[in-house]
Write a protein that holds these residues in place. Structure first.
Motif, mmCIF file in Angstrom:
data_model
loop_
_atom_site.group_PDB
_atom_site.id
_atom_site.type_symbol
_atom_site.label_atom_id
_atom_site.label_comp_id
_atom_site.label_asym_id
_atom_site.label_seq_id
_atom_site.Cartn_x
_atom_site.Cartn_y
_atom_site.Cartn_z
ATOM 1 N N MET A 1 -10.476 3.511 2.603
ATOM 2 C CA MET A 1 -9.150 3.724 2.020
ATOM 3 C C MET A 1 -9.014 2.979 0.691
ATOM 4 O O MET A 1 -8.453 3.487 -0.266
ATOM 5 N N MET B 1 -10.973 4.442 -2.550
ATOM 6 C CA MET B 1 -10.374 5.580 -3.244
ATOM 7 C C MET B 1 -11.447 6.489 -3.853
ATOM 8 O O MET B 1 -11.376 6.871 -5.018
ATOM 9 N N GLY B 2 -12.448 6.808 -3.058
ATOM 10 C CA GLY B 2 -13.510 7.684 -3.540
ATOM 11 C C GLY B 2 -14.162 7.182 -4.817
ATOM 12 O O GLY B 2 -14.372 7.945 -5.754
ATOM 13 N N TYR C 1 -12.893 5.558 -7.091
ATOM 14 C CA TYR C 1 -11.942 5.389 -8.193
ATOM 15 C C TYR C 1 -11.032 4.190 -7.922
ATOM 16 O O TYR C 1 -10.041 3.996 -8.618
ATOM 17 N N TYR D 1 -9.713 1.944 -10.749
ATOM 18 C CA TYR D 1 -8.713 2.568 -11.623
ATOM 19 C C TYR D 1 -7.356 2.692 -10.926
ATOM 20 O O TYR D 1 -6.319 2.354 -11.483
ATOM 21 N N VAL D 2 -7.416 3.188 -9.676
ATOM 22 C CA VAL D 2 -6.161 3.403 -8.936
ATOM 23 C C VAL D 2 -5.447 2.082 -8.694
ATOM 24 O O VAL D 2 -4.261 1.925 -8.996
ATOM 25 N N TRP D 3 -6.197 1.086 -8.179
ATOM 26 C CA TRP D 3 -5.541 -0.179 -7.825
ATOM 27 C C TRP D 3 -5.085 -0.957 -9.054
ATOM 28 O O TRP D 3 -4.046 -1.621 -9.022
ATOM 29 N N SER D 4 -5.844 -0.886 -10.139
ATOM 30 C CA SER D 4 -5.386 -1.604 -11.336
ATOM 31 C C SER D 4 -4.113 -0.961 -11.891
ATOM 32 O O SER D 4 -3.223 -1.661 -12.362
ATOM 33 N N SER D 5 -4.008 0.368 -11.814
ATOM 34 C CA SER D 5 -2.782 1.033 -12.277
ATOM 35 C C SER D 5 -1.570 0.596 -11.458
ATOM 36 O O SER D 5 -0.528 0.242 -12.008
ATOM 37 N N PHE D 6 -1.750 0.621 -10.135
ATOM 38 C CA PHE D 6 -0.626 0.243 -9.272
ATOM 39 C C PHE D 6 -0.311 -1.249 -9.424
ATOM 40 O O PHE D 6 0.857 -1.642 -9.451
ATOM 41 N N LEU E 1 -0.840 -3.193 -12.045
ATOM 42 C CA LEU E 1 -0.205 -3.436 -13.343
ATOM 43 C C LEU E 1 1.270 -3.018 -13.310
ATOM 44 O O LEU E 1 2.136 -3.723 -13.832
ATOM 45 N N THR E 2 1.517 -1.885 -12.658
ATOM 46 C CA THR E 2 2.902 -1.390 -12.552
ATOM 47 C C THR E 2 3.776 -2.409 -11.822
ATOM 48 O O THR E 2 4.877 -2.732 -12.285
ATOM 49 N N VAL F 1 4.435 -5.393 -14.108
ATOM 50 C CA VAL F 1 5.424 -5.115 -15.161
ATOM 51 C C VAL F 1 6.842 -5.062 -14.581
ATOM 52 O O VAL F 1 7.780 -5.604 -15.174
ATOM 53 N N LEU F 2 6.992 -4.453 -13.402
ATOM 54 C CA LEU F 2 8.325 -4.397 -12.794
ATOM 55 C C LEU F 2 8.837 -5.797 -12.479
ATOM 56 O O LEU F 2 10.003 -6.121 -12.742
#
Lengths: 250, 53
Positions: B4, B7-8, B10, B13-18, B20-21, B24-25
């Motif tokens: 899980m 993320m195949g 990825y 990329y997926v976890w750094s995006s989430f 970072l989001t 920032v919040l």
């Protein structure tokens, strides 16, 4: 109706009312984002082309949407402030700018992280979608720098409003860039002819994220407008009463 | 579980995006609150100075 708007635009009334709304917006937003993130990360099926990398859409699209929404709120409020001289609307415009800048930063960063595995590059200079979004970040910076450079709040409101309005031309350019020019960026997923191009298992978490981000943004914006109002009204009697409890005249 | 998280392939990329989001919040919330506190403090100082005159 008009008395409602009149009352809403009165600073002390707004200051109190906003404080009541902020926690609700925050809770609704956090709940939607929690559902959207879990469903988007673990329950939505993988994309047949992009595999699990497509899941970045769940943070990228809400950020990008809000980056533009914040700009529109800023520009429209600035225009209302210029035309009808409503002080509160200048406060809204000033409060929207830093948040818009943050969401633009987030849209650019998550887009870049998504672009690396899908397009083979972090960034492509000259790509219309990427460039127009980056331009918006600089518009926000320019707006904030201009405000910071002018001490007189009324003058800062007027000058920055003009900048916000001129820069608003960039908003349709961002939106239609993927149609008008060839771009690495994929076309619209949700707002397009023929309805959303995404299956429901992927769509619902995305809608929840957009909805949740909007409420979180709403809470953040109301909070920042309160700060602006407090600063702008620092000489008003209601602020004096607010910060000095009865009988405290030391 | 590790499947899980991967993320195949990825995952980064997926976890750094989430991640970072989320950062920032959180920064937006903290920044907003601290600015409100500092403005409130300035206002109180200014009003108290006026009152004591």
């Amino acid at each position: 109706m008009w008395t409602f708007f009149h009352k809403l635009a009165s600073p002390p009334h707004f200051y109190d009312l906003a404080a009541k709304f902020i926690p609700w917006f925050g809770v609704i937003g956090a709940a939607c984002v929690a559902y959207g993130a879990i469903a988007g990360l673990f329950y939505a099926p993988a994309d047949y082309q992009q595999g699990d990398a497509f899941r970045i859409i769940y943070v990228h699209v809400p950020s990008a949407y809000l980056s533009m929404m914040a700009y529109m709120i800023m520009a429209v409020s600035a225009a209302i402030g210029l035309i009808w001289r409503i002080k509160l609307s200048h406060a809204v415009a000033a409060a929207a700018a830093p948040l818009g800048a943050w969401f633009t930063f987030l849209a650019l960063m998550t887009g870049s992280i998504w672009g690396r595995p899908m397009w083979g590059t972090w960034w492509e200079w000259g790509d219309p979608r990427l460039t127009s979004e980056l331009l918006m970040l600089f518009l926000y910076f320019g707006y904030m720098a201009l405000r910071a450079a002018i001490d007189d709040t009324t003058k800062a409101d007027k000058a920055s409003a003009v900048l916000a309005l001129v820069g608003a031309v960039n908003i349709p350019i961002i939106h239609f860039s993927v149609e008008w020019w060839s771009s690495l960026h994929q076309g619209a997923t949700l707002v397009r002819e023929g309805g959303p191009a995404i299956e429901t298992g992927m769509l619902y978490p995305l809608l929840a994220m957009i909805f949740g981000f909007t409420f979180i943004f709403g809470a953040l914006l109301l909070g920042r407008v309160r700060t602006e109002v407090l600063f702008r009204e620092r000489r008003a009697n209601w602020v004096r009463k607010l910060v000095l409890p009865e009988g405290d005249h030391a | 579980m590790s499947e899980m998280l991967s993320m195949g392939n990825y995952g980064a990329y997926v976890w750094s995006s989430f991640g970072l989001t989320l950062i920032v919040l959180v920064v937006c919330v903290v920044q907003g609150r601290s600015r409100h506190k500092s403005v409130l403090k300035d206002v109180v100082v200014r009003i108290k100075a006026m009152e004591s005159k």
